[in-house]
Motif scaffolding. Structure first.
Motif, PDB file in Angstrom:
ATOM      1  N   PHE A  30       0.808  -1.210   0.000  1.00 45.21           N
ATOM      2  CA  PHE A  30       0.000   0.000   0.000  1.00 45.21           C
ATOM      3  C   PHE A  30       0.850   1.272   0.000  1.00 45.21           C
ATOM      4  N   ASP A  31       2.070   1.132  -0.520  1.00 44.09           N
ATOM      5  CA  ASP A  31       2.938   2.282  -0.798  1.00 44.09           C
ATOM      6  C   ASP A  31       3.198   3.141   0.429  1.00 44.09           C
ATOM      7  N   ALA A  80      -2.360  -3.237  10.666  1.00 45.99           N
ATOM      8  CA  ALA A  80      -3.174  -3.100   9.450  1.00 45.99           C
ATOM      9  C   ALA A  80      -4.241  -2.021   9.621  1.00 45.99           C
ATOM     10  N   ILE A  81      -4.933  -2.039  10.737  1.00 44.34           N
ATOM     11  CA  ILE A  81      -5.990  -1.047  10.977  1.00 44.34           C
ATOM     12  C   ILE A  81      -5.399   0.350  11.062  1.00 44.34           C
ATOM     13  N   LEU A  87      -2.045   5.941   7.332  1.00 44.35           N
ATOM     14  CA  LEU A  87      -0.788   5.897   6.589  1.00 44.35           C
ATOM     15  C   LEU A  87      -0.923   5.712   5.085  1.00 44.35           C
ATOM     16  N   THR A  88      -2.107   5.487   4.578  1.00 41.29           N
ATOM     17  CA  THR A  88      -2.248   5.234   3.159  1.00 41.29           C
ATOM     18  C   THR A  88      -3.545   5.834   2.619  1.00 41.29           C
ATOM     19  N   SER A  97      -8.662   3.179  -4.120  1.00 46.35           N
ATOM     20  CA  SER A  97      -8.349   4.452  -3.484  1.00 46.35           C
ATOM     21  C   SER A  97      -9.529   4.863  -2.618  1.00 46.35           C
ATOM     22  N   LYS A  98      -9.230   5.486  -1.500  1.00 46.35           N
ATOM     23  CA  LYS A  98     -10.311   5.859  -0.580  1.00 46.35           C
ATOM     24  C   LYS A  98     -11.265   6.853  -1.222  1.00 46.35           C
TER      25      LYS A  98
END
Length: 251
Positions: A30-31, A80-81, A87-88, A97-98
């Protein structure tokens, strides 16, 4: 996503540490820019860094910031959460993408998100048969005698893979785009590579297809290549009869 200070991910031996792989792969996929610090599992040299950063004394742990602003995240699911929240710009549960996920009315995104979260939680808290009888050992091919519990876990994992992949292309990740589920099941793929064929465990064609897709992931290849340079043997994480070895110990 850039930060004033890169997060530091503290991980264990890449040949053995399945939980470290999950966190590392998720950040890579996730870059999320981060530094990594590898410590030796079950070795006195690791005590100082674990005492400083890891409340449970275990890896992985993600840390950044200083003093009262220091952020410490332990346990892979919590990492992860936290990564998804802070962070992404990619939603780790859908791989979208969000901004795209927020503007669509397609209910399939919600369904996939919930399914992804559910199988991640199932992997995190269960499937103890495969985890105890097939410890991750990337350099090895090994023969074991799997118990009924282990075989039941493998059947459950294959059902998950088949359900996720039934309408997708032959080189797909579980939800099309790479998601947290792929990161959490990555060590399973490496376990199957180590033990399945050598132990006479027959895998479904769709499972083999997904294994191939994951083994071709460039981040997994990077992790695997690093693991093969390691020479330490941790007896607690060795299982079965070794059939062959690759990497530094094979030379």
């Amino acid at each position: 996503m850039k930060h004033s200070q890169e997060p530091l991910l503290i991980i264990g031996n890449k040949n053995y540490s399945s939980w470290s792989l999950r966190a590392w792969l998720l950040l890579k996929a996730f870059d999320i820019d981060f530094d990594e610090q590898l410590i030796e599992l079950l070795h006195p040299s690791s005590k100082k860094i674990l005492d400083e950063h890891a409340p449970t004394g275990k890896v992985p742990v993600l840390v950044y910031g200083q003093g009262d602003d220091k952020v410490t995240v332990w346990d892979t699911l919590a990492i992860a959460i936290h990564a998804n929240d802070y962070l992404t710009d990619i939603d780790i549960w859908t791989g979208l993408s969000k901004s795209d996920a927020d503007t669509t009315d397609d209910n399939s995104h919600r369904i996939n998100s919930v399914y992804c979260q559910s199988i991640v939680a199932e992997m995190h808290s269960g499937l103890m048969g495969i985890r105890s009888e097939m410890p991750m050992n990337i350099r090895a091919t090994a023969n074991i005698q799997p118990s009924g519990e282990c075989l039941s876990d493998i059947a459950r994992i294959e059902d998950i893979f088949a359900d996720c992949l039934k309408s997708r292309s032959t080189d797909s990740y579980l939800f099309g785009q790479f998601t947290a589920a792929d990161a959490f099941f990555a060590p399973v793929i490496l376990r199957l590579q180590t033990y399945a064929d050598a132990s006479g465990i027959k895998l479904q064609p769709m499972t083999k297809q997904y294994c191939d897709a994951m083994l071709n992931n460039p981040h997994i290849q990077t992790w695997r290549n690093a693991a093969l340079t390691e020479t330490r043997i941790i007896e607690e994480d060795e299982a079965g009869q070794i059939v062959s070895l690759v990497g530094a110990l094979a030379e």
